[in-house]
Design an enzyme around this catalytic site. Structure first.
Site, PDB file in Angstrom:
ATOM      1  CD  GLU A  75      43.236  40.179  48.741  1.00  0.00           C
ATOM      2  OE1 GLU A  75      43.597  39.306  49.544  1.00  0.00           O
ATOM      3  OE2 GLU A  75      43.948  40.610  47.816  1.00  0.00           O
ATOM      4  CD  GLU A 100      40.198  38.988  40.600  1.00  0.00           C
ATOM      5  OE1 GLU A 100      39.528  39.368  39.625  1.00  0.00           O
ATOM      6  OE2 GLU A 100      40.995  39.721  41.215  1.00  0.00           O
ATOM      7  CG  ASP A 127      30.249  43.186  40.455  1.00  0.00           C
ATOM      8  OD1 ASP A 127      30.955  43.703  41.342  1.00  0.00           O
ATOM      9  OD2 ASP A 127      29.605  43.859  39.628  1.00  0.00           O
ATOM     10  CG  ASP A 150      41.226  46.938  37.550  1.00  0.00           C
ATOM     11  OD1 ASP A 150      42.241  46.524  36.989  1.00  0.00           O
ATOM     12  OD2 ASP A 150      40.329  46.180  38.002  1.00  0.00           O
ATOM     13  CE  LYS A 154      43.322  56.115  27.624  1.00  0.00           C
ATOM     14  NZ  LYS A 154      43.070  54.839  26.970  1.00  0.00           N
ATOM     15  CB  THR A 221      50.068  42.445  45.071  1.00  0.00           C
ATOM     16  OG1 THR A 221      50.063  43.763  44.525  1.00  0.00           O
ATOM     17  CG2 THR A 221      49.496  42.461  46.475  1.00  0.00           C
ATOM     18  CG  PHE A 223      48.276  44.764  39.266  1.00  0.00           C
ATOM     19  CD1 PHE A 223      47.885  43.435  39.160  1.00  0.00           C
ATOM     20  CD2 PHE A 223      48.092  45.592  38.173  1.00  0.00           C
ATOM     21  CE1 PHE A 223      47.311  42.948  38.000  1.00  0.00           C
ATOM     22  CE2 PHE A 223      47.520  45.118  37.005  1.00  0.00           C
ATOM     23  CZ  PHE A 223      47.122  43.797  36.917  1.00  0.00           C
ATOM     24  CD  GLU A 224      53.585  46.634  46.929  1.00  0.00           C
ATOM     25  OE1 GLU A 224      52.920  45.654  47.334  1.00  0.00           O
ATOM     26  OE2 GLU A 224      54.151  47.424  47.687  1.00  0.00           O
TER      27      GLU A 224
HETATM   28  C1  LIG Z   1      44.739  45.744  39.108  1.00  0.00           C
HETATM   29  S1  LIG Z   1      44.230  44.160  39.636  1.00  0.00           S
HETATM   30  C2  LIG Z   1      45.049  43.960  41.206  1.00  0.00           C
HETATM   31  C3  LIG Z   1      45.158  42.528  41.627  1.00  0.00           C
HETATM   32  C4  LIG Z   1      45.886  42.245  42.950  1.00  0.00           C
HETATM   33  N1  LIG Z   1      45.157  42.783  44.085  1.00  0.00           N
HETATM   34  C5  LIG Z   1      47.292  42.790  42.928  1.00  0.00           C
HETATM   35  O1  LIG Z   1      47.582  43.729  43.688  1.00  0.00           O
HETATM   36  O2  LIG Z   1      48.127  42.250  42.181  1.00  0.00           O
HETATM   37  C6  LIG Z   1      42.555  44.449  40.138  1.00  0.00           C
HETATM   38  C7  LIG Z   1      41.724  43.171  40.222  1.00  0.00           C
HETATM   39  O3  LIG Z   1      40.441  43.481  40.716  1.00  0.00           O
HETATM   40  C8  LIG Z   1      39.495  42.642  40.070  1.00  0.00           C
HETATM   41  N2  LIG Z   1      38.165  43.305  40.168  1.00  0.00           N
HETATM   42  C9  LIG Z   1      37.846  44.524  39.709  1.00  0.00           C
HETATM   43  N3  LIG Z   1      36.577  44.833  39.996  1.00  0.00           N
HETATM   44  C10 LIG Z   1      36.074  43.748  40.670  1.00  0.00           C
HETATM   45  C11 LIG Z   1      34.807  43.463  41.222  1.00  0.00           C
HETATM   46  N4  LIG Z   1      33.800  44.329  41.139  1.00  0.00           N
HETATM   47  N5  LIG Z   1      34.627  42.266  41.823  1.00  0.00           N
HETATM   48  C12 LIG Z   1      35.644  41.370  41.898  1.00  0.00           C
HETATM   49  N6  LIG Z   1      36.876  41.594  41.397  1.00  0.00           N
HETATM   50  C13 LIG Z   1      37.090  42.767  40.789  1.00  0.00           C
HETATM   51  C14 LIG Z   1      40.013  42.529  38.647  1.00  0.00           C
HETATM   52  O4  LIG Z   1      39.534  41.362  38.011  1.00  0.00           O
HETATM   53  C15 LIG Z   1      41.526  42.501  38.876  1.00  0.00           C
HETATM   54  O5  LIG Z   1      42.010  41.183  38.949  1.00  0.00           O
END
Ligand SMILES: C[S@@+](CC[C@H](N)C(=O)[O-])C[C@H]1O[C@@H](n2cnc3c(N)ncnc32)[C@H](O)[C@@H]1O
Length: 242
Positions: A75, A100, A127, A150, A154, A221, A223-224
């Site tokens: 994930e 994460e 990352d 994310d 924009k 989740t 963000f959902e």
């Molecule tokens: C918009 S949030 C969604 C979190 C969760 N999946 C939810 O649905 O509530 C996106 C998450 O992806 C993580 N993220 C973005 N790019 C990443 C990367 N390259 N490696 C690890 N995590 C990453 C961010 O830190 C953030 O917590």
């Protein structure tokens, strides 16, 4: 001596920051300073060594990591880990590697899986692009979950979106035959981009032709919830490796 964020960071320096060794890959996240609560500090002290895989750039052997031959799901960007936790608890026939960068969410999930003693979960704070490139073998992953990545809404930010052609090709390369990518978003235009990007990857097939129906085992989740509050449509994308 009482454990604090500072003493924990001194013991486990890699927790302090997320280093990017490949400056050319997409930077899909922004990190903000985090003040951990005492239960999160305690979770690191109690569970870090059993549940966390530090980034070392060397190939991971899932059999060694999980101590079994079960298929492994990765994930990416689990946020607070709500879905990761519930799915891993219910679907124990799989191993789960959650990646994460967000420290607060990372330590929250660490607390949950540690307290419940879930043996089919491991976490990495790094990352995900670099983890996949350096530590995950080709044809070894049974599925990817990418829930509400994310959206970088924009136009000038679109280059920071995770799901673009090179990353889609990388995901496909890591999947076993029949392995899947399950991505969900509340950002319709990004969802359409996902369909298009996956469609361009030779090794991937979309069994639904377009958007997929939701699977019964995916919990809502954070963000959902936020997306639904704004009355956004939730789009599900499911593709498989040929
Ligand atoms: C918009 S949030 C969604 C979190 C969760 N999946 C939810 O649905 O509530 C996106 C998450 O992806 C993580 N993220 C973005 N790019 C990443 C990367 N390259 N490696 C690890 N995590 C990453 C961010 O830190 C953030 O917590």
């Amino acid at each position: 001596m009482r454990e604090t964020q500072e003493t924990i960071f001194a013991d486990i320096p890699e927790l302090r920051s997320v280093e990017r060794t490949d400056k050319h890959s997409i930077k899909s996240f922004v990190l903000r300073g985090t003040r951990l609560k005492s239960f999160q500090v305690e979770a690191v002290r109690a569970y870090y060594h059993d549940y966390v895989i530090p980034y070392d750039g060397k190939p991971l052997d899932f059999k060694m990591v999980f101590g079994n031959d079960n298929p492994t799901i990765i994930e990416i960007g689990f946020g607070m880990g709500v879905a990761t936790h519930l799915i891993a608890r219910e679907r124990t026939q799989y191993n789960y590697l959650g990646i994460e960068v967000f420290l607060s969410g990372f330590t929250k999930l660490l607390d949950k899986v540690g307290k419940e003693g879930l043996s089919n979960v491991r976490l990495m704070r790094f990352d995900a692009v670099e983890v996949l490139n350096q530590m995950i073998g080709d044809n070894t992953v049974a599925g990817f979950h990418i829930f509400f990545p994310d959206p970088w809404p924009k136009k000038r930010q679109h280059k920071r979106r995770l799901i673009q052609a090179p990353f889609a090709t990388l995901l496909a390369q890591k999947l076993t035959k029949g392995g899947y990518i399950y991505a969900v978003t509340d950002w319709l235009e990004y969802a359409q981009q996902m369909l298009e990007v996956f469609d361009e990857v030779e090794d991937l097939v979309n069994p639904h032709g377009g958007f997929a129906p939701p699977v019964p085992w995916r919990p809502e989740t954070r963000f959902e919830q936020k997306g639904k509050d704004k009355e956004h449509t939730i789009s599900e994308v499911w593709v498989q490796r040929r």
